[in-house]
Design a protein around this motif. Structure first.
Motif, PDB file in Angstrom:
ATOM      1  N   PRO A   8       0.806  -1.216   0.000  1.00  0.00           N
ATOM      2  CA  PRO A   8       0.000   0.000   0.000  1.00  0.00           C
ATOM      3  C   PRO A   8       0.844   1.273   0.000  1.00  0.00           C
ATOM      4  O   PRO A   8       0.379   2.318  -0.437  1.00  0.00           O
ATOM      5  N   ALA A   9       2.096   1.194   0.476  1.00  0.00           N
ATOM      6  CA  ALA A   9       2.916   2.402   0.556  1.00  0.00           C
ATOM      7  C   ALA A   9       3.721   2.633  -0.726  1.00  0.00           C
ATOM      8  O   ALA A   9       4.311   3.682  -0.910  1.00  0.00           O
ATOM      9  N   ALA A  10       3.729   1.645  -1.624  1.00  0.00           N
ATOM     10  CA  ALA A  10       4.558   1.765  -2.820  1.00  0.00           C
ATOM     11  C   ALA A  10       4.030   2.858  -3.745  1.00  0.00           C
ATOM     12  O   ALA A  10       2.833   3.047  -3.892  1.00  0.00           O
ATOM     13  N   SER A  11       4.944   3.569  -4.391  1.00  0.00           N
ATOM     14  CA  SER A  11       4.548   4.610  -5.326  1.00  0.00           C
ATOM     15  C   SER A  11       4.396   4.002  -6.718  1.00  0.00           C
ATOM     16  O   SER A  11       5.145   3.143  -7.125  1.00  0.00           O
ATOM     17  N   SER A  12       3.390   4.469  -7.456  1.00  0.00           N
ATOM     18  CA  SER A  12       3.050   3.850  -8.728  1.00  0.00           C
ATOM     19  C   SER A  12       3.246   4.757  -9.925  1.00  0.00           C
ATOM     20  O   SER A  12       2.924   4.389 -11.033  1.00  0.00           O
ATOM     21  N   ASN A  13       3.738   5.986  -9.725  1.00  0.00           N
ATOM     22  CA  ASN A  13       3.785   6.972 -10.815  1.00  0.00           C
ATOM     23  C   ASN A  13       2.399   7.411 -11.258  1.00  0.00           C
ATOM     24  O   ASN A  13       2.224   7.911 -12.355  1.00  0.00           O
ATOM     25  N   HIS A  14       1.401   7.188 -10.453  1.00  0.00           N
ATOM     26  CA  HIS A  14       0.038   7.635 -10.752  1.00  0.00           C
ATOM     27  C   HIS A  14      -0.459   8.310  -9.474  1.00  0.00           C
ATOM     28  O   HIS A  14      -0.935   7.633  -8.556  1.00  0.00           O
ATOM     29  N   PRO A  15      -0.328   9.651  -9.393  1.00  0.00           N
ATOM     30  CA  PRO A  15      -0.601  10.330  -8.123  1.00  0.00           C
ATOM     31  C   PRO A  15      -1.997  10.070  -7.560  1.00  0.00           C
ATOM     32  O   PRO A  15      -2.146   9.874  -6.349  1.00  0.00           O
ATOM     33  N   LEU A  17      -3.889   7.440  -7.999  1.00  0.00           N
ATOM     34  CA  LEU A  17      -3.935   6.067  -7.495  1.00  0.00           C
ATOM     35  C   LEU A  17      -3.172   5.964  -6.169  1.00  0.00           C
ATOM     36  O   LEU A  17      -3.652   5.343  -5.212  1.00  0.00           O
ATOM     37  N   ASP A  18      -2.011   6.601  -6.115  1.00  0.00           N
ATOM     38  CA  ASP A  18      -1.236   6.583  -4.862  1.00  0.00           C
ATOM     39  C   ASP A  18      -2.053   7.195  -3.728  1.00  0.00           C
ATOM     40  O   ASP A  18      -2.039   6.687  -2.601  1.00  0.00           O
ATOM     41  N   ASP A  19      -2.739   8.293  -4.024  1.00  0.00           N
ATOM     42  CA  ASP A  19      -3.514   8.981  -2.990  1.00  0.00           C
ATOM     43  C   ASP A  19      -4.653   8.094  -2.477  1.00  0.00           C
ATOM     44  O   ASP A  19      -4.859   7.962  -1.270  1.00  0.00           O
ATOM     45  N   VAL A  20      -5.385   7.470  -3.399  1.00  0.00           N
ATOM     46  CA  VAL A  20      -6.500   6.614  -2.973  1.00  0.00           C
ATOM     47  C   VAL A  20      -5.972   5.423  -2.176  1.00  0.00           C
ATOM     48  O   VAL A  20      -6.514   5.073  -1.120  1.00  0.00           O
ATOM     49  N   ARG A  21      -4.884   4.826  -2.651  1.00  0.00           N
ATOM     50  CA  ARG A  21      -4.302   3.688  -1.911  1.00  0.00           C
ATOM     51  C   ARG A  21      -3.871   4.110  -0.511  1.00  0.00           C
ATOM     52  O   ARG A  21      -4.085   3.378   0.458  1.00  0.00           O
ATOM     53  N   ALA A  22      -3.258   5.288  -0.412  1.00  0.00           N
ATOM     54  CA  ALA A  22      -2.780   5.751   0.894  1.00  0.00           C
ATOM     55  C   ALA A  22      -3.958   6.000   1.834  1.00  0.00           C
ATOM     56  O   ALA A  22      -3.899   5.704   3.033  1.00  0.00           O
ATOM     57  N   ARG A  23      -5.036   6.561   1.294  1.00  0.00           N
ATOM     58  CA  ARG A  23      -6.213   6.829   2.130  1.00  0.00           C
ATOM     59  C   ARG A  23      -6.863   5.516   2.590  1.00  0.00           C
ATOM     60  O   ARG A  23      -7.343   5.413   3.710  1.00  0.00           O
ATOM     61  N   ILE A  24      -6.894   4.532   1.704  1.00  0.00           N
ATOM     62  CA  ILE A  24      -7.432   3.221   2.097  1.00  0.00           C
ATOM     63  C   ILE A  24      -6.563   2.631   3.211  1.00  0.00           C
ATOM     64  O   ILE A  24      -7.073   2.138   4.226  1.00  0.00           O
ATOM     65  N   GLU A  39     -10.218  -4.658  -1.654  1.00  0.00           N
ATOM     66  CA  GLU A  39      -9.973  -4.602  -3.098  1.00  0.00           C
ATOM     67  C   GLU A  39     -10.446  -3.247  -3.626  1.00  0.00           C
ATOM     68  O   GLU A  39     -11.628  -2.904  -3.512  1.00  0.00           O
ATOM     69  N   LEU A  40      -9.515  -2.486  -4.180  1.00  0.00           N
ATOM     70  CA  LEU A  40      -9.855  -1.206  -4.812  1.00  0.00           C
ATOM     71  C   LEU A  40     -10.290  -1.482  -6.247  1.00  0.00           C
ATOM     72  O   LEU A  40      -9.493  -1.964  -7.059  1.00  0.00           O
ATOM     73  N   VAL A 221     -14.313   3.005  -6.820  1.00  0.00           N
ATOM     74  CA  VAL A 221     -13.887   4.405  -6.901  1.00  0.00           C
ATOM     75  C   VAL A 221     -13.689   4.814  -8.364  1.00  0.00           C
ATOM     76  O   VAL A 221     -12.890   4.208  -9.078  1.00  0.00           O
ATOM     77  N   GLY A 222     -14.435   5.816  -8.797  1.00  0.00           N
ATOM     78  CA  GLY A 222     -14.315   6.320 -10.168  1.00  0.00           C
ATOM     79  C   GLY A 222     -13.646   7.685 -10.213  1.00  0.00           C
ATOM     80  O   GLY A 222     -12.466   7.812 -10.533  1.00  0.00           O
ATOM     81  N   ALA A 223     -14.411   8.716  -9.888  1.00  0.00           N
ATOM     82  CA  ALA A 223     -13.953  10.100 -10.066  1.00  0.00           C
ATOM     83  C   ALA A 223     -12.631  10.394  -9.371  1.00  0.00           C
ATOM     84  O   ALA A 223     -11.794  11.129  -9.913  1.00  0.00           O
ATOM     85  N   ALA A 224     -12.393   9.840  -8.201  1.00  0.00           N
ATOM     86  CA  ALA A 224     -11.151  10.144  -7.472  1.00  0.00           C
ATOM     87  C   ALA A 224      -9.926   9.594  -8.203  1.00  0.00           C
ATOM     88  O   ALA A 224      -8.811  10.051  -7.972  1.00  0.00           O
ATOM     89  N   LEU A 225     -10.128   8.638  -9.106  1.00  0.00           N
ATOM     90  CA  LEU A 225      -9.014   8.089  -9.883  1.00  0.00           C
ATOM     91  C   LEU A 225      -8.924   8.684 -11.282  1.00  0.00           C
ATOM     92  O   LEU A 225      -7.844   8.869 -11.825  1.00  0.00           O
TER      93      LEU A 225
END
Ligand SMILES: *Cc1c(COP(=O)(O)O)cnc(C)c1O
Length: 235
Positions: A8-15, A17-24, A39-40, A221-225
Motif C-alpha cells: 500500500p505504501a509503494a509509489s506507482s507513478n500515478h498520483p 492512485l497513490d492517494d486513494v491507496r494511501a487513504r485506504i 480490493e480497490l 472508486v471512479g472520479a477520485a481516480l
C-alpha cells in the motif's frame, strides 16, 4: 484471485492512485484492519482506453463497469494489451437478457437484486461453466427509484441464489445521495453479518474512507481516480 495491491505504501507513478491507496491504508489502519483485505475497484465506466491505460501501467488490476455492452466493446483489447491478471467487476444494473454476456466477461457481479435475475444468472453459470463472485445489491435506503433488493426480501433472495448454485460472497449497496453514508454502511455490515456473508462492496469516491472504517472489502472508486466523468452516469 489477484491481490488488490501488494504494498500500500509503494509509489506507482500515478498520483491519484497513490492517494486513494494511501487513504485506504490509513482508514484500514485506524480500524485495525489489514489493507490487503480491501480490493480497490477502479470504476472505469464512460472512460476511454487512453484514460484507463495509465492505471493499468501503474499496476491497477481491478476495474468496474456499469454496462455490459460498453465493457464488451472496451475490455477485450485492453486485457490483451497487458500481462496483468485483470479482474472486471459489473457494478451497474443488469438486465436478465444480458446475464450470459455478463457471466462470460466479468469476474464479479455486484448488482444481483431480484429473483428473475438470479434465475438468468444461474442458467448462464451452468451454460458457460464460469462462476463469477456474486454480490446481492441491497436498496439500503429503501428508495423507491433505486436498484437493489428490499431489506425484508434479502433472506429469501439469498436462499434462492444459494439453491440455484450462485456463489454469493457478500452484499453491495449505494447509500442515498446527499445524506451521511456511515449509518447505511453500518446497516449493510450488520445485514451481511446476520446472513453469514463475508464481503461488503460499499464506498465510492466521496465516502470510501468511511466505508473502509466500517468494514468494506470492495470499494468502487471512479472520479477520485479518473477525474470527473465525461457524461453523467446513472447510479
Ligand atoms: C459510478 C459508480 C461508482 C463510482 O462512483 P464515483 O463517485 O465516480 O467514485 C461506484 N459504484 C457504482 C454502482 C457506480 O455506478
Amino acid at each position: 484471485m489477484a491481490m488488490p495491491f501488494s504494498d500500500p505504501a509503494a509509489s506507482s507513478n500515478h498520483p491519484a492512485l497513490d492517494d486513494v491507496r494511501a487513504r485506504i491504508a490509513r482508514s484500514a489502519a485506524l480500524a485495525g484492519r489489514d489493507p490487503r483485505g480491501i480490493e480497490l475497484i477502479a470504476v472505469s465506466k464512460t472512460q476511454r482506453a487512453e484514460a484507463i491505460a495509465p492505471l493499468l501501467a501503474a499496476g491497477q488490476a481491478s476495474f468496474g463497469e456499469n454496462r455490459v455492452q460498453e465493457a464488451e466493446a472496451k475490455w477485450p483489447a485492453l486485457v490483451e494489451a497487458t500481462d496483468a491478471d485483470i479482474r472486471l467487476h459489473l457494478v451497474g444494473q443488469l438486465q436478465s437478457n444480458k446475464a450470459e454476456a455478463a457471466v462470460a466477461l466479468f469476474d464479479a457481479i455486484h448488482s444481483i437484486d431480484r429473483p428473475s435475475l438470479v434465475e438468468a444468472l444461474a442458467r448462464a453459470v451452468e451454460r458457460t461453466g464460469r462462476r463469477p463472485d456474486c454480490f446481492l445489491q441491497v436498496n439500503i435506503g429503501e428508495e423507491p427509484q433505486k436498484g437493489g433488493c428490499a431489506i425484508a426480501a434479502l433472506p429469501g433472495l439469498l436462499d434462492q441464489a444459494r439453491a440455484a448454485g450462485l456463489p454469493i460472497i457478500g452484499l453491495m449497496a449505494v447509500p442515498p445521495l446527499e445524506t451521511e453514508a456511515a449509518p447505511y454502511f453500518a446497516l449493510l455490515a450488520k445485514l451481511a453479518r446476520d446472513l453469514g456473508l463475508a464481503k461488503l462492496s460499499m464506498g465510492m469516491s466521496s465516502d470510501y474512507e468511511t466505508a473502509v472504517m466500517l468494514g468494506a472489502t470492495h470499494v468502487r472508486v471512479g472520479a477520485a481516480l479518473f477525474g470527473a466523468r465525461r457524461v453523467p452516469a446513472e447510479g
